[in-house]
Design a protein around this motif. Sequence first.
Motif, PDB file in Angstrom:
ATOM      1  N   UNK A 104      79.230   6.720  75.961  1.00  0.00           N
ATOM      2  CA  UNK A 104      77.868   7.237  75.828  1.00  0.00           C
ATOM      3  C   UNK A 104      77.705   8.410  76.785  1.00  0.00           C
ATOM      4  N   UNK A 105      76.658   9.184  76.575  1.00  0.00           N
ATOM      5  CA  UNK A 105      76.289  10.183  77.572  1.00  0.00           C
ATOM      6  C   UNK A 105      75.808   9.477  78.833  1.00  0.00           C
ATOM      7  N   UNK A 106      75.905  10.163  79.970  1.00  0.00           N
ATOM      8  CA  UNK A 106      75.297   9.642  81.191  1.00  0.00           C
ATOM      9  C   UNK A 106      73.824  10.069  81.187  1.00  0.00           C
ATOM     10  N   UNK A 107      72.970   9.160  80.765  1.00  0.00           N
ATOM     11  CA  UNK A 107      71.545   9.463  80.657  1.00  0.00           C
ATOM     12  C   UNK A 107      70.796   9.286  81.975  1.00  0.00           C
ATOM     13  N   UNK A 108      71.453   8.747  82.994  1.00  0.00           N
ATOM     14  CA  UNK A 108      70.733   8.338  84.198  1.00  0.00           C
ATOM     15  C   UNK A 108      70.951   9.214  85.425  1.00  0.00           C
ATOM     16  N   UNK A 109      72.065   9.936  85.476  1.00  0.00           N
ATOM     17  CA  UNK A 109      72.383  10.646  86.721  1.00  0.00           C
ATOM     18  C   UNK A 109      72.190  12.160  86.646  1.00  0.00           C
ATOM     19  N   UNK A 110      71.978  12.698  85.443  1.00  0.00           N
ATOM     20  CA  UNK A 110      71.924  14.142  85.260  1.00  0.00           C
ATOM     21  C   UNK A 110      70.601  14.549  84.630  1.00  0.00           C
ATOM     22  N   UNK A 111      70.220  15.822  84.802  1.00  0.00           N
ATOM     23  CA  UNK A 111      69.036  16.342  84.130  1.00  0.00           C
ATOM     24  C   UNK A 111      69.086  17.865  84.072  1.00  0.00           C
ATOM     25  N   UNK A 112      68.241  18.424  83.239  1.00  0.00           N
ATOM     26  CA  UNK A 112      68.055  19.870  83.153  1.00  0.00           C
ATOM     27  C   UNK A 112      66.559  20.156  83.232  1.00  0.00           C
ATOM     28  N   UNK A 165      64.514  17.104  81.327  1.00  0.00           N
ATOM     29  CA  UNK A 165      65.129  16.324  80.250  1.00  0.00           C
ATOM     30  C   UNK A 165      66.484  15.811  80.695  1.00  0.00           C
ATOM     31  N   UNK A 166      66.950  14.746  80.028  1.00  0.00           N
ATOM     32  CA  UNK A 166      68.281  14.235  80.325  1.00  0.00           C
ATOM     33  C   UNK A 166      69.327  15.000  79.530  1.00  0.00           C
ATOM     34  N   UNK A 187      68.533  12.379  90.408  1.00  0.00           N
ATOM     35  CA  UNK A 187      69.431  12.935  89.392  1.00  0.00           C
ATOM     36  C   UNK A 187      69.993  14.272  89.862  1.00  0.00           C
ATOM     37  N   UNK A 188      71.158  14.625  89.357  1.00  0.00           N
ATOM     38  CA  UNK A 188      71.731  15.934  89.649  1.00  0.00           C
ATOM     39  C   UNK A 188      71.210  16.931  88.617  1.00  0.00           C
ATOM     40  N   UNK A 230      58.494  22.478  73.727  1.00  0.00           N
ATOM     41  CA  UNK A 230      59.255  21.658  74.680  1.00  0.00           C
ATOM     42  C   UNK A 230      60.741  21.662  74.330  1.00  0.00           C
ATOM     43  N   UNK A 231      61.045  21.495  73.064  1.00  0.00           N
ATOM     44  CA  UNK A 231      62.452  21.487  72.639  1.00  0.00           C
ATOM     45  C   UNK A 231      63.108  22.829  72.892  1.00  0.00           C
ATOM     46  N   UNK A 232      62.343  23.914  72.724  1.00  0.00           N
ATOM     47  CA  UNK A 232      62.886  25.248  72.963  1.00  0.00           C
ATOM     48  C   UNK A 232      63.286  25.431  74.424  1.00  0.00           C
ATOM     49  N   UNK A 233      62.426  24.987  75.327  1.00  0.00           N
ATOM     50  CA  UNK A 233      62.729  25.112  76.756  1.00  0.00           C
ATOM     51  C   UNK A 233      63.971  24.311  77.123  1.00  0.00           C
ATOM     52  N   UNK A 234      64.063  23.097  76.583  1.00  0.00           N
ATOM     53  CA  UNK A 234      65.170  22.209  76.925  1.00  0.00           C
ATOM     54  C   UNK A 234      66.495  22.712  76.369  1.00  0.00           C
ATOM     55  N   UNK A 235      66.500  23.187  75.125  1.00  0.00           N
ATOM     56  CA  UNK A 235      67.768  23.576  74.506  1.00  0.00           C
ATOM     57  C   UNK A 235      68.380  24.801  75.176  1.00  0.00           C
TER      58      UNK A 235
END
Length: 373
Positions: A80-88, A103-104, A141-142, A351-356
Amino acid sequence: MSLSGVVPAALQVGAVPASTVLQAVRVNAPVTRDQLAAATALSPATINRQVTLLVSRGLILERPDLVDPGGIGRPKNPLTLDHDKLCVAGMHIGARRTLLAIADLGGRTLYSHAVLTQKDGTSPDDLCAQLRDLAARFSGRRLLWAGIASGGVVDADTGIVDHPVLGWRRTPIGPMLADALGVPVSVCEHVQAMAAAELLLTSPREFDGTGLFFYARETVGMAMTIDGKVHMPRHGAGSIAHLPVRAPVLAPTAAATVQDIVGRAAACRAAERLGVAEDASAITDERAQVLGTTVAMLRDVLNPDAIVVAGDAFAEHPHGLAPVQAAFDAASTTRRPLELSPTRFGVRVQESAAIVVALSVIYADPAAATGGG
C-alpha cells in the motif's frame, strides 16, 4: 531543483517503471507483486526492483498484516502507499478566494480551508505564511512537496505569476512558498492542473486519445490532454476568455465575450437590469446556451475524444448539464455524438488542482523527486 526551489510540474501519467508501479499501488492497493505484474505488464523482476526502491524511499509499505490466508511467502505480502508518514501542501489561487490544502501521498485531503484572496491585507506573503502554518499542524508527517495552481499567466520554470485580476505583476509566488516551507514547489496554470487531476487522481481510465477540459466560474479557461499528458505550451497557456459571443441578457453589447457571461457580477448586473432574481431562467438559460455553443465551437476545431467541464457556471442551472449539452449538440457540426462529462471532483475541483500540482512530480519520477536517480 533550481536555486529558487521551483521545479516545473509534470502534469502527465508517468512512463518510468517506478512511476508505473507507484500509480498502480495507489489505484489497486492493497496489491501483491503478482497483481502488479498483471496490472502493469512489467516483468516480475522489474516489479521487484521498483518495489524495493519505493519501499526504501518510504513511499510504499509492505503489509504482512493484510496477507491473504491462502498465500505463502514474502512475494504475497500486499503493498500500500504510506498514508501516514508523508504529505504534500497545495494552494489554488482564484480570483475571489484561495484554497489551502494538505493531502497524503494518495491525494486524499487531510485538511483544507479557503481565504479571501482580495481581502484587504492579504498578500502573496500572507498566503505563503498561512500555508506554512497549516503544514506545521502536520509536523508528524514529512512534507515532500508543495504545489500552486493559479489563474493568470504562469511561468512554470520560475514560479512567477502575473494575475491581472489580483493586481499581481511578476510575483515570485513559487520561490516565496519554497522559502516558507523549505521544500520544492511546482507552479502551473489552474485549468491545466484541473485537467491533470482528472488523469492522475481518479480511478483507472483509458489514457490514449485527446481530451478537452473546460472551467467556468469567475473566469473561464480550457486545457487539452494528449495521450495521458496535459498540453503545456512553452510560452504559457492560451485563453478562451476573449472569444466573442451573443448574449443579449448577460452582456448586451456588440463586443461581448465569453468572460462577460460568467461570474456572479454578470448575473447580478443582468438581474438588476431585468428586475429578476440572479437565478432566473432568462439568465441561467442564456449562460448555458453560450457555454454549450462555445464548447461546441472548440470541439469542432480540435475534435477531441472526450470533454470534461467544471465550475459553477456549468453546474448551477436548475436542470444541471442538460441545457449545456442541448446547446452543444445543436451547435456542433461534428457528426459523432459526444456527451459532456462533469468533473469527477465536483465542488472540490480547485482543491484537487492544488494537490495534483504537488503530487505530479513525485508520481512522474518517484526516485528523482525523493532524492536520487
